[in-house]
Motif scaffolding. Structure first.
Motif, PDB file in Angstrom:
ATOM      1  N   VAL A   1       6.985  22.164  -5.601  1.00  0.00           N
ATOM      2  CA  VAL A   1       7.604  21.347  -4.578  1.00  0.00           C
ATOM      3  C   VAL A   1       6.577  21.067  -3.484  1.00  0.00           C
ATOM      4  CG1 VAL A   1       8.485  23.326  -3.268  1.00  0.00           C
ATOM      5  CG2 VAL A   1       9.635  21.116  -3.105  1.00  0.00           C
ATOM      6  N   MET A   2       6.592  19.863  -2.933  1.00  0.00           N
ATOM      7  CA  MET A   2       5.634  19.459  -1.906  1.00  0.00           C
ATOM      8  C   MET A   2       6.322  19.475  -0.542  1.00  0.00           C
ATOM      9  SD  MET A   2       4.114  16.244  -4.075  1.00  0.00           S
ATOM     10  CE  MET A   2       3.022  15.653  -2.795  1.00  0.00           C
ATOM     11  N   VAL A   3       5.810  20.297   0.372  1.00  0.00           N
ATOM     12  CA  VAL A   3       6.341  20.360   1.732  1.00  0.00           C
ATOM     13  C   VAL A   3       5.318  19.698   2.646  1.00  0.00           C
ATOM     14  CG1 VAL A   3       7.230  21.849   3.564  1.00  0.00           C
ATOM     15  CG2 VAL A   3       7.502  22.523   1.161  1.00  0.00           C
ATOM     16  N   VAL A   4       5.658  18.546   3.186  1.00  0.00           N
ATOM     17  CA  VAL A   4       4.731  17.758   4.002  1.00  0.00           C
ATOM     18  C   VAL A   4       4.916  18.146   5.469  1.00  0.00           C
ATOM     19  CG1 VAL A   4       3.883  15.442   4.520  1.00  0.00           C
ATOM     20  CG2 VAL A   4       5.031  15.899   2.325  1.00  0.00           C
TER      21      VAL A   4
ATOM     22  N   ILE B   1       1.759  22.875   0.264  1.00  0.00           N
ATOM     23  CA  ILE B   1       1.943  22.532   1.675  1.00  0.00           C
ATOM     24  C   ILE B   1       0.947  21.426   1.984  1.00  0.00           C
ATOM     25  CG2 ILE B   1       1.919  23.399   4.037  1.00  0.00           C
ATOM     26  CD1 ILE B   1       2.374  26.213   2.814  1.00  0.00           C
ATOM     27  N   VAL B   2       1.444  20.216   2.151  1.00  0.00           N
ATOM     28  CA  VAL B   2       0.596  19.031   2.290  1.00  0.00           C
ATOM     29  C   VAL B   2       0.517  18.644   3.770  1.00  0.00           C
ATOM     30  CG1 VAL B   2       0.264  16.642   1.576  1.00  0.00           C
ATOM     31  CG2 VAL B   2       1.352  18.272   0.013  1.00  0.00           C
ATOM     32  N   THR B   3      -0.699  18.547   4.284  1.00  0.00           N
ATOM     33  CA  THR B   3      -0.872  18.180   5.685  1.00  0.00           C
ATOM     34  C   THR B   3      -2.091  17.272   5.831  1.00  0.00           C
ATOM     35  OG1 THR B   3      -0.956  19.058   7.943  1.00  0.00           O
ATOM     36  CG2 THR B   3      -2.258  20.221   6.276  1.00  0.00           C
ATOM     37  N   ALA B   4      -2.476  17.019   7.079  1.00  0.00           N
ATOM     38  CA  ALA B   4      -3.568  16.086   7.362  1.00  0.00           C
ATOM     39  C   ALA B   4      -4.439  16.649   8.476  1.00  0.00           C
ATOM     40  CB  ALA B   4      -2.998  14.721   7.774  1.00  0.00           C
ATOM     41  N   HIS B   5      -5.528  15.942   8.762  1.00  0.00           N
ATOM     42  CA  HIS B   5      -6.387  16.303   9.897  1.00  0.00           C
ATOM     43  C   HIS B   5      -5.672  15.851  11.169  1.00  0.00           C
ATOM     44  CE1 HIS B   5      -9.265  16.327   6.537  1.00  0.00           C
ATOM     45  NE2 HIS B   5      -9.922  17.220   7.251  1.00  0.00           N
ATOM     46  N   PHE B   6      -4.697  16.628  11.551  1.00  0.00           N
ATOM     47  CA  PHE B   6      -3.773  16.230  12.594  1.00  0.00           C
ATOM     48  C   PHE B   6      -3.293  17.470  13.337  1.00  0.00           C
ATOM     49  CE2 PHE B   6       0.863  15.795  13.474  1.00  0.00           C
ATOM     50  CZ  PHE B   6       0.805  14.886  14.517  1.00  0.00           C
ATOM     51  N   GLY B   7      -3.188  17.355  14.661  1.00  0.00           N
ATOM     52  CA  GLY B   7      -2.742  18.497  15.448  1.00  0.00           C
ATOM     53  C   GLY B   7      -3.738  19.637  15.347  1.00  0.00           C
ATOM     54  N   ASN B   8      -3.234  20.815  14.987  1.00  0.00           N
ATOM     55  CA  ASN B   8      -4.112  21.969  14.755  1.00  0.00           C
ATOM     56  C   ASN B   8      -3.721  22.577  13.414  1.00  0.00           C
ATOM     57  OD1 ASN B   8      -5.620  24.347  14.809  1.00  0.00           O
ATOM     58  ND2 ASN B   8      -5.383  24.592  17.009  1.00  0.00           N
ATOM     59  N   TRP B   9      -4.288  22.007  12.339  1.00  0.00           N
ATOM     60  CA  TRP B   9      -3.873  22.388  10.998  1.00  0.00           C
ATOM     61  C   TRP B   9      -4.252  23.823  10.638  1.00  0.00           C
ATOM     62  CZ3 TRP B   9      -7.500  18.707  12.240  1.00  0.00           C
ATOM     63  CH2 TRP B   9      -8.827  18.955  11.883  1.00  0.00           C
ATOM     64  N   GLU B  10      -5.257  24.391  11.302  1.00  0.00           N
ATOM     65  CA  GLU B  10      -5.684  25.747  10.981  1.00  0.00           C
ATOM     66  C   GLU B  10      -4.672  26.802  11.433  1.00  0.00           C
ATOM     67  OE1 GLU B  10      -8.159  26.763   9.273  1.00  0.00           O
ATOM     68  OE2 GLU B  10      -9.662  25.174   9.225  1.00  0.00           O
ATOM     69  N   ILE B  11      -3.953  26.508  12.505  1.00  0.00           N
ATOM     70  CA  ILE B  11      -3.076  27.516  13.089  1.00  0.00           C
ATOM     71  C   ILE B  11      -1.898  27.853  12.179  1.00  0.00           C
ATOM     72  CG2 ILE B  11      -1.460  26.050  14.374  1.00  0.00           C
ATOM     73  CD1 ILE B  11      -1.841  27.888  16.764  1.00  0.00           C
ATOM     74  N   ALA B  12      -1.487  26.913  11.324  1.00  0.00           N
ATOM     75  CA  ALA B  12      -0.341  27.156  10.450  1.00  0.00           C
ATOM     76  C   ALA B  12      -0.634  28.282   9.461  1.00  0.00           C
ATOM     77  CB  ALA B  12       0.036  25.879   9.707  1.00  0.00           C
ATOM     78  N   GLY B  13      -1.792  28.227   8.802  1.00  0.00           N
ATOM     79  CA  GLY B  13      -2.147  29.276   7.850  1.00  0.00           C
ATOM     80  C   GLY B  13      -2.323  30.621   8.530  1.00  0.00           C
ATOM     81  N   PHE B  14      -2.899  30.618   9.728  1.00  0.00           N
ATOM     82  CA  PHE B  14      -3.089  31.844  10.497  1.00  0.00           C
ATOM     83  C   PHE B  14      -1.729  32.466  10.810  1.00  0.00           C
ATOM     84  CE2 PHE B  14      -4.036  34.531  14.100  1.00  0.00           C
ATOM     85  CZ  PHE B  14      -5.326  34.979  13.874  1.00  0.00           C
TER      86      PHE B  14
END
Length: 326
Positions: A234-237, A127-140
């Motif tokens: 597989v890479m999910v961006v 799961i590929v992301t960036a320092h964007f939005g609120n990236w911590e909330i997705a894993g939570f």
């Protein structure tokens, strides 16, 4: 050289201040908490002038039209400080406010059909992301829904804050993998078909692979593409921007006057990249890295005030062709 010994008393004092702030925010009404965020944003913008200057340089380089519009550029930087101060305060509130019965009031999954299949199969996924939005909330959120995921992160230097951060990040089932010390564990997870999240927008130094990012060469870590190829992952961006509730009218009824109305995000899927498509490509690493960087850029362009313009994303640049060492 040996690492400089840390001041234990100072570390513990900082930890106590953070814990007191978190406790205070969690006990006060949400409107007050957002007022604290506004005050924090103003303080950071006003006092941390060096970072404000870096942010202005970055947004002007990323958006050339802002070079001759200093007011608009400054407005974007102010909005960025405001967004991240709000996000930090919301992270303090999430353990009390976000649970199985309420997450639909705060999260939208408009492209869930693109993510769920890769979370439910036995094939490894990045799961590929960036320092964007609120990236911590997705894993939570994934943990709340019963998915067992992993995330690559650098350990904090302060050991007390590190334990506190780990408790938050892992309380719903996500496991944190230390980016510097847990390579064997990471390998084990991916070999077993695990799902691993990583931030992929940091400067990788002079040895990184240079790809286009907002029209400029950006040194980017090769590891993400290499892991995808090595473990057939597989890479999910994705990105998790704050969005207006009106954009998702099918959400459950929610009172717009509720003080928690601003706490609403969407898990957006920018691209899904299968390394099998690049099996015969001799430049697969660069092409895959360019592809996910372009996907992240497209999301950031939609919500530019939610990107972390404070870090030196373009710090290193490729050497000029034909240049020789003295």
């Amino acid at each position: 050289m040996a690492r400089k010994q840390r001041n234990r008393a100072a570390d513990y004092a900082v930890y106590l201040v953070v814990r007191l702030l978190v406790a205070a925010v969690q006990t006060m009404p949400p409107r007050w908490a957002y007022a604290v965020a506004d005050a924090l944003a103003w303080l950071l913008y006003t006092l941390v002038k060096s970072r404000r200057r870096i942010a202005l340089e970055n947004v002007r380089a990323a958006f050339p039209e802002l070079v001759n519009d200093p007011v608009k550029a400054d407005r974007l930087v102010r909005a960025m400080f405001g967004h991240f101060a709000q996000s930090v305060v919301e992270l303090m509130l999430i353990p009390r406010k976000l649970h199985v019965g309420t997450w639909r009031k705060h999260l939208a999954l408009p492209e869930g059909n693109l993510t769920l299949p890769h979370l439910l199969t036995g094939r490894a996924a990045l799961i590929v992301t960036a320092h964007f939005g609120n990236w911590e909330i997705a894993g939570f959120h994934l943990g709340l829904c019963g998915f067992r995921t992993h995330a690559i992160a650098r350990a904090l230097d302060n050991p007390h804050l590190q334990r506190f951060a780990l408790h938050f990040r892992q309380r719903t089932g996500q496991t944190i993998i230390d980016k510097n010390d847990d390579f064997e564990f990471l390998t084990e997870v991916l070999k077993g078909g695990g799902k691993v999240a990583t931030l992929a927008d940091q400067d990788a130094g002079p040895r990184g692979v240079f790809v286009d990012f907002f029209g400029r060469p950006a040194s980017t870590h090769k590891a993400v593409a290499l892991m995808a190829m090595q473990f057939d992952a597989v890479m999910v961006v994705i990105g998790v921007p704050r969005v207006p509730r009106t954009a998702y009218p099918q959400r459950p009824d929610f009172d717009p006057t509720d003080p928690l109305a601003p706490l609403f995000y969407a898990v957006r899927v920018a691209d899904v990249i299968d390394p099998r498509e690049y099996a015969s490509d001799p430049n697969a690493v660069k092409h895959m890295t360019q592809r996910y960087s372009a996907a992240l850029e497209a999301l950031i362009r939609e919500y530019p005030e939610q990107y972390f313009w404070l870090h030196r994303r373009w710090k290193h640049q490729p050497k000029a062709k034909g240049a020789k060492a003295a």
